[in-house]
Structure formats: C-alpha cells, structure tokens
Write a protein that holds these residues in place. Structure first.
Motif, short mmCIF file in Angstrom:
data_model
loop_
_atom_site.label_atom_id
_atom_site.label_comp_id
_atom_site.label_asym_id
_atom_site.label_seq_id
_atom_site.Cartn_x
_atom_site.Cartn_y
_atom_site.Cartn_z
N PRO A 34 -43.60 -2.26 3.51
CA PRO A 34 -44.00 -1.18 4.42
C PRO A 34 -45.50 -0.92 4.27
O PRO A 34 -45.91 -0.18 3.38
CB PRO A 34 -43.16 0.02 3.95
N VAL A 35 -46.30 -1.56 5.12
CA VAL A 35 -47.76 -1.54 4.93
C VAL A 35 -48.36 -0.14 5.00
O VAL A 35 -49.41 0.13 4.43
CB VAL A 35 -48.51 -2.45 5.93
N GLU A 36 -47.66 0.77 5.68
CA GLU A 36 -48.22 2.12 5.77
C GLU A 36 -48.05 2.88 4.44
O GLU A 36 -48.68 3.91 4.23
CB GLU A 36 -47.61 2.88 6.96
N LYS A 37 -47.20 2.34 3.55
CA LYS A 37 -46.97 3.04 2.27
C LYS A 37 -47.90 2.56 1.15
O LYS A 37 -47.94 3.14 0.09
CB LYS A 37 -45.52 2.81 1.79
N ILE A 38 -48.55 1.47 1.39
CA ILE A 38 -49.46 0.97 0.34
C ILE A 38 -50.87 0.89 0.92
O ILE A 38 -51.04 0.73 2.13
CB ILE A 38 -49.05 -0.43 -0.17
N PHE A 68 -52.90 -12.87 4.56
CA PHE A 68 -54.15 -12.20 4.22
C PHE A 68 -54.72 -11.53 5.47
O PHE A 68 -55.17 -10.38 5.44
CB PHE A 68 -55.17 -13.22 3.65
N ASP A 69 -54.64 -12.23 6.56
CA ASP A 69 -55.13 -11.71 7.83
C ASP A 69 -54.32 -10.47 8.24
O ASP A 69 -54.87 -9.43 8.63
CB ASP A 69 -55.01 -12.82 8.88
N TYR A 70 -53.02 -10.58 8.07
CA TYR A 70 -52.10 -9.50 8.44
C TYR A 70 -52.41 -8.22 7.64
O TYR A 70 -52.52 -7.13 8.19
CB TYR A 70 -50.67 -9.99 8.22
N PHE A 71 -52.56 -8.38 6.32
CA PHE A 71 -52.82 -7.18 5.51
C PHE A 71 -54.17 -6.58 5.84
O PHE A 71 -54.31 -5.36 5.93
CB PHE A 71 -52.73 -7.51 4.01
N SER A 72 -55.15 -7.43 6.05
CA SER A 72 -56.46 -6.84 6.32
C SER A 72 -56.44 -6.12 7.67
O SER A 72 -57.02 -5.04 7.80
CB SER A 72 -57.56 -7.90 6.23
N ARG A 73 -55.73 -6.66 8.65
CA ARG A 73 -55.65 -5.97 9.94
C ARG A 73 -54.90 -4.64 9.82
O ARG A 73 -55.14 -3.71 10.57
CB ARG A 73 -55.00 -6.87 11.00
N ASN A 74 -54.00 -4.58 8.83
CA ASN A 74 -53.25 -3.33 8.61
C ASN A 74 -53.91 -2.41 7.58
O ASN A 74 -53.27 -1.50 7.06
CB ASN A 74 -51.82 -3.64 8.21
N GLN A 108 -63.61 -14.11 0.23
CA GLN A 108 -64.33 -13.32 1.24
C GLN A 108 -63.94 -13.76 2.64
O GLN A 108 -63.73 -12.94 3.53
CB GLN A 108 -65.84 -13.46 1.03
N MET A 109 -63.78 -15.07 2.78
CA MET A 109 -63.38 -15.59 4.09
C MET A 109 -62.00 -15.06 4.48
O MET A 109 -61.73 -14.79 5.64
CB MET A 109 -63.34 -17.12 4.00
N ASN A 110 -61.17 -14.86 3.47
CA ASN A 110 -59.83 -14.33 3.74
C ASN A 110 -59.77 -12.81 3.68
O ASN A 110 -58.70 -12.22 3.58
CB ASN A 110 -58.82 -14.94 2.77
N LYS A 111 -60.94 -12.20 3.72
CA LYS A 111 -61.08 -10.74 3.83
C LYS A 111 -60.57 -9.95 2.62
O LYS A 111 -60.15 -8.81 2.73
CB LYS A 111 -60.42 -10.24 5.12
#
Ligand SMILES: Cc1ncc(COP(=O)(O)O)c(C=O)c1O
Lengths: 417, 244
Positions: free
Chosen positions: B26-30, B69-75, B100-103
């Motif tokens: 649940p990305v909104e919880k972390i 990695f992309d998903y988490f950084s976008r969230n 860094q490339m993977n944010k």
C-alpha cells in the motif's frame, strides 16, 4: 599507602570506553552461517550483563549491593609509591603501583566476578560456570558465586591444573567445582581429549567447555575478559587510581599494565582515555604470546569451538596453542576489541617481555617493595623497569598496575640453592 | 508523516515472488522503501537477512526491478539502497549512477564507517557532490565524536541500528539509547531499525522522539510464506501505530 574514606576513592559508576573511542567498534559477528551466535548469548550470559555489553552506557551505575561487596573484598586497593624501586633503579621520576593483589582473592578478577554473580543470582540462575588459566579467575568466580549462594563449575586449563594444585584447593574452599580442561564433562572436551590426548589445554578450549556446560545445564557463563563488559567492570581500578593520584596532587605521565584478554589493562587505563593523548599508555604481553606484534587485527573466534560470536581483535588464531608458559593468564590468543582498536590506532603502545626479564623484574620487585607479584603482573613491572632505563632523565610519573599477587605461582622460580 | 520503511533484499526468495509483494504494497502507507542489493558478504546482518542475500545473489536481475523503481518514485515513495561498500567500492561511480538513473534518493552503507573509516569522509563528500543522500548508519557502539562528525557533513535522516546485527534480540536500554542519540543530534530525524517487530517496539521508539522505523527480518517470514494478506495488514497496522 593513600588513606582516605573508602567511598571517596571508589567510583559510583563503571566507565565504558566505547562511546569515547576514536573509531566505531566493529560489532560481533556470527561464527556460523545459518544460526545467530549473537542471539545465543541470551542463553549464555545473565541478562543484565548482556544488556551492559550492548548498551554501551558511558557511565553504568554500580549497584549498592556490589559496592558493599567491593568494600568487603578490599576495595579501594592501595596505590603505593614504589620509593624503594625508584632508589634501586636510581630513578628521579616517580613510580607508583596500583595493587590489585590486595583483594581477597589476590587479583583484579574479583572486580567483575562480583557483579556478574550478583546479576546471575538476581535473575534466579541455577549456577555459573567459567574457564580459568592460572586460577585467579576461577578463584574469583568461586568466591563471588559462593557469596551469592550459587554453585560454580570451573574448567581449569589442564597444564595449570597439574602445575598449580593449590589453586584447586582455593577454589574448592570457596565451594567451586574444578575439573581439568579438556574434560569429559562436555562433548567438546571429550572430542579434544580424543583428538589430542596430551594437550596441555588452552583458554579457548576452556571457554568452549564452559559455554557448552552453561547451555546444557541452564547455567550462566561468567566472562573473565575480552568482552567489553568485563573491562567496564574493571574500570574501578583506573578510576580509583585517578582519584588517588588527584588526592596527592600527582598526574600520570605513563601507564603500564599487562594483557591477557585485556581486562585489568582496560580497567586500569581506559578511564584516562577521555583526558586526551598526553598520558602514554603501554600494554605488555609475553613474548611467547606476541598477539600485538605477530597477531593479525581481524575477526576471529573467541572460543575455539566457535559457539561465541567472533570479534575483531588482535589474534594469533583461536587454535594457537601457546607454550606452557609461566604466566597462565597471558596465554590467551586474542585481546579485547576495544583495546585492539586503540592499539591499532596507535593510541596505546605495546611491548613484549621475555620470561627471564619477567623473573628478574619479579625478584627486583620482591626485594625492593616486598611484594611477590603474579607472573602476569611481572610483565608490567618488567616493562616499567625497561621504560625507566630507557627514559632515565625524563623524570616522569609512571603508574603500573600490579594485577595480582604471585603467592600461588612460586613454582616458576624453581629451587634455589 | 513518520517514516515506515519496509526492507527487501532484491531477488529474494525469487524475482517473481518478491514482485508479488512489491505489487501489493500500500504505497500511500509508506514513504520510504529500502532495497538491499545482494551482497557477497553481508557481514553485519543476522542469519535471516544473510540468507536473503545469498539467495538474492543467485536470482537478482536489474531488469526485473526497473519498472518497480519507476513505480515507487512516481508514487512518491523515496527509495534507498542498502549496499555494502565491500561490494561496490570498485565500481562506485557506476553503481551510484545506476541508482540515480533509477531515481533512488540515497544509500545506506553499513560497513563504511566500520571497515573503511579512513575513506568514509571522502565517500560521503563525493555523494554530497553527486547530489545523492548518504544515510549515516549508527549504532550504540558508534562513538559520540564519530556520530557528531559524520552527521555534520550530511543532511539526511539517520539510520540507527538498535541491535548488533539485523534480526537479533539482545536486551538493551531503550530510553538510554534514544536519549543518547537525541542529545548528540538534537532535531535530527532518527529512524530506528534492527530487531523491530511489535507495535510496542514502535510506540516506545516514537514516544522517545523517533522519526520512523525500518522493518526487515520480520517481513521475511511473511514473504517466505507468501502471506500477502498478512503483509498488507501488518503494514497498515504499523502505519496506524506510527500515526498515533
Ligand atoms: C594476575 C593476573 N593478571 C592478569 C591476567 C590477564 O588477564 P586480563 O588481561 O584479562 O587482565 C590474569 C589472567 O588470568 C591474571 O590472573
């Protein structure tokens, strides 16, 4: 002797050097891949001892009950100016010695045996167990356990067991059970006896047996040295010394002590570490066990069986079987991690002395000061004498820790016509 | 929002099973997440995490994770790498470039100030120059002067390991430990890790001024069992405790 009210000299807290080290202390490491030897400590050490080992409180309050027992066994110990020795060496500086031989059991070992047995008793432990080399630690453990009504099982390095029968009598008098190690009481001991029937034994084997015995009998293991908590308890030595020097307006230029695992040395010198780099500090070992000059600074086993976690320290290897030297307490292959770090960083210097230098130093000390020091302590005295000779005109104030008396080690002198 | 930082070793138990957990977090919880890049010598980890490294070493494949990695950084979940300096020192620039490339936002290097103390200042300054967060890793065994000096050349939050290694349960004095670090670094965000599992652990740490907790070993059990529901419940519950 310095006289004052005891409690004015005795510290209220133990001092732990770790928060004041120049670099981080490397944590202990598991010795086996798939189990945690660190977690296993929960079943090996009294809880409070473990807590002190890993909390790293700079000042740990000494419980009142322990303070009382410290007084009963002779704390504070005297700090004596060795005027006769100064005269003998024609030295115009000052030499003091802190005399831990004045405790009831004859060495500094009782300083940590008392609190460890006290915590074990408070936690309702069934009994305690440990190893001993020369027998000083075994005697201290036996007395401390007996004071708190706990049975004590002691594994005595075989060569000492054979050479020092009176030590066994002392431990028995204090209600301790003593066996020669390796023994048939543990699986590890039986394995050692089978593989090396003539082994003189080592402290590493003794520790392994005691730890196994603790685990099998729900006893707790008493830590003689090496682990930080033992050095912390021993800090009463250095803190008293500081206070005693202060009371007579003196300041130590040089501190000298001997190192087996590092407990008397760390206890004596570490309280001076936060004061800066002015005091020169020298750790002496036997040249037969040259851990600081020939050992590696690396993670290594504390006990030969590898049940305890590994520690980063100067070590000659846990399977190092030292010669059957005259100073059983200095035969250990490694040295406490905090002391090793300070040596590695150059804050503490090291020295090695030979058997003949030690015997000569013990003779000189006996003839000048009247004290027959333990062979282990003789190393510190020998280094001090060498120091005086090499720095004759500097007139420094040298303080030596005489960690124990040698009244039960007289056999090292042999027969004299 | 207090920091809740789940820890995962990449490649454990295998890429597919780990991804299932990453999918359902649940990305909104972390707000932060910590990824362990498998080490060949995870010397300061306990047996549970050590095992995840040895398995991860066999399975890890960068390609599998780049979309996560992309998903988490976008969230807006900040990512931190847990890497041993012994593994990355010979390709340091390349590895930091990859992160860094993977944010990723920063890196935790548990062995840096212990085994490479003499290099540590240089490494930290280099990360500062690269605009990449160095997360100081301290423990009760870290001397006061080192805590102060390392903290003074960094701006990020602090990772404080309460136990001598991950997943260990040695008794220690919580109040003394938290007070010591708070006194040394007043006002600094301190996130605790190692051996934390229950709500009581978390409550006590937060009461003593902690800014968050990292949880690793305790999650491994759920990952091993494929207990996705248990995992979601646990994260939600811990978020609740943190926000109390
Ligand atoms: C009198 C005496 N001094 C010194 C030692 C060495 O031990 P440590 O280095 O832990 O003080 C011993 C150990 O048995 C001893 O009996």
């Amino acid at each position: 002797m310095i006289t004052a009210i005891n409690r004015d000299i005795m510290p209220e807290n133990w001092y732990n050097v770790v928060p004041d080290l120049p670099e981080p202390l490397a944590p202990p490491r598991d010795s086996k891949q798939d189990v945690s030897s660190i977690n296993l400590l929960n079943k090996i050490l009294p809880r409070e001892v473990l807590k002190q080992e890993f909390t790293f409180r700079r000042y740990e309050k000494i419980p009142d009950e322990v303070m009382e027992q410290y007084e009963q066994i002779g704390r504070p110990t005297p700090l004596i100016r060795a005027k006769n020795l100064e005269k003998y060496l024609d030295y115009h500086g000052k030499i003091f010695y802190k005399y831990e031989g004045a405790t009831a059991t004859g060495s500094h070992k009782i300083n940590t045996a008392i609190p460890q047995a006290y915590y074990a008793m408070k936690e309702g432990v069934k009994g305690v167990t440990t190893e001993t080399g020369a027998g000083q630690w075994g005697s201290a453990t036996a007395l401390a356990a007996s004071l708190y009504g706990l049975p004590a099982q002691i594994f005595m390095v075989r060569i000492s067991f054979e050479q020092k029968p009176l030590r066994k009598t002392v431990m028995n008098l204090y209600n301790g059970n003593v066996v020669a190690s390796p023994s048939t009481l543990t699986e590890y001991g039986r394995k050692m006896l089978k593989e090396h029937p003539d082994t003189p034994g080592t402290l590493g084997i003794g520790i392994s047996e005691a730890v196994e015995y603790a685990l099998d009998h729900d006893y707790r293991y008493m830590v003689a040295s090496v682990m930080n908590v033992a050095l912390t308890h021993q800090s009463v030595i250095g803190q008293e010394t500081k206070k005693q020097l202060e009371l007579i307006g003196e300041h130590a230029d040089v501190l000298i002590g001997c190192v087996g695992g590092g407990s008397n040395f760390g206890g004596f010198t570490f309280p001076f570490i936060p004061d800066g780099d002015e005091t020169e500090i020298i750790a002496t070992t036997a040249d037969e066990v040259p851990k600081f000059s020939k050992g590696d600074y690396k993670y290594d086993l504390v006990d030969s069986a590898g049940v305890l976690p590994q520690m980063r320290m100067y070590s000659l290897g846990a399977d190092f079987v030292p010669p059957t030297i005259y100073a059983g307490g200095l035969r250990y292959h490694g040295a406490s991690p905090s002391l090793s770090l300070l040596i590695n960083k150059g804050r503490i210097k090291s020295d090695e002395v030979t058997e003949s230098q030690v015997k000569e130093a013990l003779r000189i000390f006996a003839n000048t000061q009247g004290i027959i020091a333990a062979p282990e302590s003789g190393h510190a005295i020998a280094t001090a004498i060498n120091y005086v000779k090499a720095h004759k005109n500097e007139n420094k104030t040298i303080v030596v820790n005489v960690s124990g008396h040698g009244m039960l080690d007289l056999s090292i002198f042999g027969e004299k016509k | 929002m207090k920091n809740l930082i789940p820890y995962f070793t990449l490649g454990y138990p295998d890429n597919t099973r780990l991804c299932r957990f990453l999918d359902i977090i649940p990305v909104e919880k972390i707000n932060y997440i910590e990824f362990g890049f498998p080490s060949i010598d995870p010397r300061y980890d306990g047996p549970v995490i050590r095992k995840t490294h040895s398995v991860g070493n066999i399975n890890f494949s960068g390609e599998v994770y780049s979309k996560y990695f992309d998903y988490f950084s976008r969230n807006h979940v900040k990512m931190y790498s847990l890497s041993y300096y012994s593994d990355i020192k010979d390709r340091f620039d390349e590895f930091i470039g990859y992160l860094q490339m993977n944010k990723f936002s920063g890196i935790i290097i548990p062995d840096l100030i212990i085994d490479y103390f003499n290099d540590s200042r240089k490494v930290i300054e280099k990360l500062n120059d690269m605009g990449f967060e160095y997360i100081p890793f301290f423990s009760p065994a870290t001397p006061d002067s080192i805590i102060k000096s390392i903290a003074s050349i960094t701006n990020s939050w602090i990772y404080y390991g309460l136990q001598p290694s991950t997943g260990i349960e040695i008794p220690y004095e919580l109040d003394y430990t938290t007070e010591r670090i708070n006194t040394l670094l007043p006002g600094r965000e301190i996130t605790y890790g190692f051996g934390i599992k229950t709500d009581d652990d978390i409550k006590n740490l937060m009461k003593n001024g902690g800014s968050g907790v990292a949880i690793g070993t305790y999650l491994v059990k759920m990952i091993d069992a494929g207990d996705e529901k248990g995992f979601i419940d646990y994260i939600e519950k811990m978020r609740g405790v943190l926000d109390e």
